[in-house]
Design a protein around this motif. Structure first.
Motif, PDB file in Angstrom:
ATOM      1  N   GLY A 168      -3.136  -9.769  -8.734  1.00 44.35           N
ATOM      2  CA  GLY A 168      -3.306  -8.378  -9.134  1.00 44.35           C
ATOM      3  C   GLY A 168      -2.484  -8.017 -10.351  1.00 44.35           C
ATOM      4  N   LYS A 169      -1.846  -6.873 -10.256  1.00 43.63           N
ATOM      5  CA  LYS A 169      -1.036  -6.377 -11.369  1.00 43.63           C
ATOM      6  C   LYS A 169       0.150  -7.303 -11.642  1.00 43.63           C
ATOM      7  CE  LYS A 169      -2.352  -1.653 -10.516  1.00 43.63           C
ATOM      8  NZ  LYS A 169      -2.471  -1.029  -9.236  1.00 43.63           N
TER       9      LYS A 169
ATOM     10  N   ARG B 184      11.189   4.952  -1.310  1.00 41.12           N
ATOM     11  CA  ARG B 184      12.605   4.923  -1.705  1.00 41.12           C
ATOM     12  C   ARG B 184      13.246   3.587  -1.338  1.00 41.12           C
ATOM     13  NH1 ARG B 184      12.687  10.326   0.132  1.00 41.12           N
ATOM     14  NH2 ARG B 184      13.520   9.627   2.124  1.00 41.12           N
ATOM     15  N   ASN B 185      12.886   3.048  -0.171  1.00 34.04           N
ATOM     16  CA  ASN B 185      13.440   1.756   0.251  1.00 34.04           C
ATOM     17  C   ASN B 185      13.027   0.639  -0.706  1.00 34.04           C
ATOM     18  OD1 ASN B 185      14.794   2.791   2.455  1.00 34.04           O
ATOM     19  ND2 ASN B 185      13.157   2.304   3.903  1.00 34.04           N
ATOM     20  N   LYS B 186      11.759   0.629  -1.114  1.00 37.60           N
ATOM     21  CA  LYS B 186      11.290  -0.397  -2.054  1.00 37.60           C
ATOM     22  C   LYS B 186      12.050  -0.298  -3.370  1.00 37.60           C
ATOM     23  CE  LYS B 186       6.525  -0.306  -0.376  1.00 37.60           C
ATOM     24  NZ  LYS B 186       5.141   0.024  -0.763  1.00 37.60           N
ATOM     25  N   ILE B 187      12.189   0.932  -3.861  1.00 34.86           N
ATOM     26  CA  ILE B 187      12.895   1.147  -5.128  1.00 34.86           C
ATOM     27  C   ILE B 187      14.347   0.698  -5.009  1.00 34.86           C
ATOM     28  CG2 ILE B 187      13.791   2.967  -6.645  1.00 34.86           C
ATOM     29  CD1 ILE B 187      11.070   4.402  -6.248  1.00 34.86           C
TER      30      ILE B 187
ATOM     31  N   GLU C  55       2.141   2.319  -5.628  1.00 26.49           N
ATOM     32  CA  GLU C  55       2.961   3.410  -6.167  1.00 26.49           C
ATOM     33  C   GLU C  55       3.461   3.062  -7.560  1.00 26.49           C
ATOM     34  OE1 GLU C  55       3.929   6.363  -5.053  1.00 26.49           O
ATOM     35  OE2 GLU C  55       3.141   6.311  -3.015  1.00 26.49           O
ATOM     36  N   ILE C  56       3.178   3.917  -8.529  1.00 26.13           N
ATOM     37  CA  ILE C  56       3.592   3.651  -9.908  1.00 26.13           C
ATOM     38  C   ILE C  56       5.116   3.681 -10.061  1.00 26.13           C
ATOM     39  CG2 ILE C  56       3.403   6.037 -10.721  1.00 26.13           C
ATOM     40  CD1 ILE C  56       2.194   4.593 -13.324  1.00 26.13           C
ATOM     41  N   ASP C  57       5.785   4.526  -9.296  1.00 26.81           N
ATOM     42  CA  ASP C  57       7.251   4.584  -9.368  1.00 26.81           C
ATOM     43  C   ASP C  57       7.869   3.255  -8.944  1.00 26.81           C
ATOM     44  OD1 ASP C  57       6.997   7.202 -10.156  1.00 26.81           O
ATOM     45  OD2 ASP C  57       7.425   8.038  -8.175  1.00 26.81           O
ATOM     46  N   VAL C  58       7.301   2.666  -7.909  1.00 28.17           N
ATOM     47  CA  VAL C  58       7.803   1.382  -7.406  1.00 28.17           C
ATOM     48  C   VAL C  58       7.543   0.293  -8.444  1.00 28.17           C
ATOM     49  CG1 VAL C  58       7.559  -0.355  -5.597  1.00 28.17           C
ATOM     50  CG2 VAL C  58       7.509   2.070  -5.001  1.00 28.17           C
ATOM     51  N   ARG C  59       6.349   0.287  -9.032  1.00 27.31           N
ATOM     52  CA  ARG C  59       6.025  -0.712 -10.064  1.00 27.31           C
ATOM     53  C   ARG C  59       6.946  -0.581 -11.271  1.00 27.31           C
ATOM     54  NH1 ARG C  59       0.495   0.881  -9.184  1.00 27.31           N
ATOM     55  NH2 ARG C  59       0.522   1.843 -11.246  1.00 27.31           N
ATOM     56  N   THR C  60       7.248   0.661 -11.659  1.00 30.71           N
ATOM     57  CA  THR C  60       8.122   0.892 -12.809  1.00 30.71           C
ATOM     58  C   THR C  60       9.523   0.350 -12.546  1.00 30.71           C
ATOM     59  OG1 THR C  60       6.865   2.874 -13.377  1.00 30.71           O
ATOM     60  CG2 THR C  60       9.056   2.662 -14.348  1.00 30.71           C
TER      61      THR C  60
ATOM     62  N   THR D 111       0.843  -1.187   0.000  1.00 28.97           N
ATOM     63  CA  THR D 111       0.000   0.000   0.000  1.00 28.97           C
ATOM     64  C   THR D 111       0.882   1.243   0.000  1.00 28.97           C
ATOM     65  OG1 THR D 111      -0.111  -0.029   2.408  1.00 28.97           O
ATOM     66  CG2 THR D 111      -1.880  -1.154   1.211  1.00 28.97           C
ATOM     67  N   LYS D 112       0.257   2.376  -0.295  1.00 31.82           N
ATOM     68  CA  LYS D 112       1.022   3.620  -0.294  1.00 31.82           C
ATOM     69  C   LYS D 112       1.536   3.886   1.104  1.00 31.82           C
ATOM     70  CE  LYS D 112      -0.552   6.360  -4.123  1.00 31.82           C
ATOM     71  NZ  LYS D 112      -1.131   7.596  -4.573  1.00 31.82           N
ATOM     72  N   GLY D 113       2.771   4.251   1.162  1.00 32.36           N
ATOM     73  CA  GLY D 113       3.390   4.543   2.448  1.00 32.36           C
ATOM     74  C   GLY D 113       4.105   5.876   2.391  1.00 32.36           C
ATOM     75  N   SER D 114       5.032   6.032   3.282  1.00 28.66           N
ATOM     76  CA  SER D 114       5.801   7.274   3.327  1.00 28.66           C
ATOM     77  C   SER D 114       6.774   7.329   2.154  1.00 28.66           C
ATOM     78  CB  SER D 114       6.574   7.358   4.646  1.00 28.66           C
ATOM     79  OG  SER D 114       7.569   6.353   4.681  1.00 28.66           O
ATOM     80  N   GLU D 115       7.320   8.504   1.937  1.00 30.10           N
ATOM     81  CA  GLU D 115       8.302   8.701   0.861  1.00 30.10           C
ATOM     82  C   GLU D 115       9.548   7.851   1.114  1.00 30.10           C
ATOM     83  OE1 GLU D 115       9.217  10.095  -2.776  1.00 30.10           O
ATOM     84  OE2 GLU D 115       7.360  10.550  -1.721  1.00 30.10           O
ATOM     85  N   GLU D 116       9.918   7.694   2.371  1.00 26.33           N
ATOM     86  CA  GLU D 116      11.092   6.882   2.715  1.00 26.33           C
ATOM     87  C   GLU D 116      10.840   5.404   2.392  1.00 26.33           C
ATOM     88  OE1 GLU D 116      13.750   5.578   6.585  1.00 26.33           O
ATOM     89  OE2 GLU D 116      12.396   7.286   6.763  1.00 26.33           O
TER      90      GLU D 116
END
Length: 192
Positions: free
Chosen positions: A109-110, A25-28, A68-73, A17-22
């Motif tokens: 899901g996706k 960044r950690n997922k990415i 988060e689309i950034d994380v999926r990308t 799920t959507k979380g904090s910006e940190e």
């Protein structure tokens, strides 16, 4: 090696799920670390490399369902990097992980959409001796996807079927082909 293991552990336990910006960044960063580590020569020389490859693929495919689309990308880029580097030498392991994600059904899901698309892209790596096994196991997944009301999934299925059929249609029995055709025909009148 420790950073790789921490990243795998983090991706395995993180919320999608959507979380904090940190957290984003950690997922990415973890996706990138896993991809870079698993394709490195040092990692390939490990005795447990096939197990690490399976865990890496499963973790990155799971992250494809993040909100988060950034994380999926980044997850897609990371998975593409793994597939590009290792498909020739470890196609069985990668195909199996894609197949496992496909079998999860709606809970995937996706990630299920990406797995179907990638499975179609690399299905020509399936050995002829295993093709019958894969296609008979794939039919129930395809039937479930056809019966879903997910329009995006139907578009992915439509683009993937040509690749799947080119490689695997020869291993289907006539009854199985007829069953798939009947399912496709029954969905023609639906808006999706």
């Amino acid at each position: 090696m420790m950073e790789f293991m921490r990243s795998i552990d983090y991706l395995g336990n993180v919320s999608l799920t959507k979380g904090s910006e940190e957290e984003k960044r950690n997922k990415i960063q973890c996706c990138r670390t896993v991809a870079e580590s698993i394709i490195s020569q040092h990692q390939r020389n490990q005795i447990d490399f096939p197990r690490f490859l399976s865990i890496s693929c499963a973790s990155i495919l799971k992250v494809h369902s993040d909100e988060e689309i950034d994380v999926r990308t980044v997850a897609e880029e990371s998975f593409n990097k793994i597939v590009g580097a290792l498909i020739d030498s470890h196609s069985d392991r990668i195909l199996f992980e894609l197949f496992r994600t496909l079998k999860k059904g709606m809970e995937g899901g996706k990630a299920q959409r990406i797995a179907l698309k990638k499975f179609g892209d690399v299905c020509h790596y399936i050995r002829p001796s295993k093709s019958r096994k894969y296609i008979t196991s794939l039919i129930p997944c395809l039937e479930e996807i056809i019966q879903e009301a997910d329009e995006v999934m139907h578009q992915v299925l439509a683009s993937t079927m040509q690749k799947l059929c080119a490689t695997m249609i020869f291993y289907l029995k006539e009854k199985e082909i007829n069953r798939l055709i009947c399912l496709f025909l029954s969905r023609i009148s639906d808006p999706s």
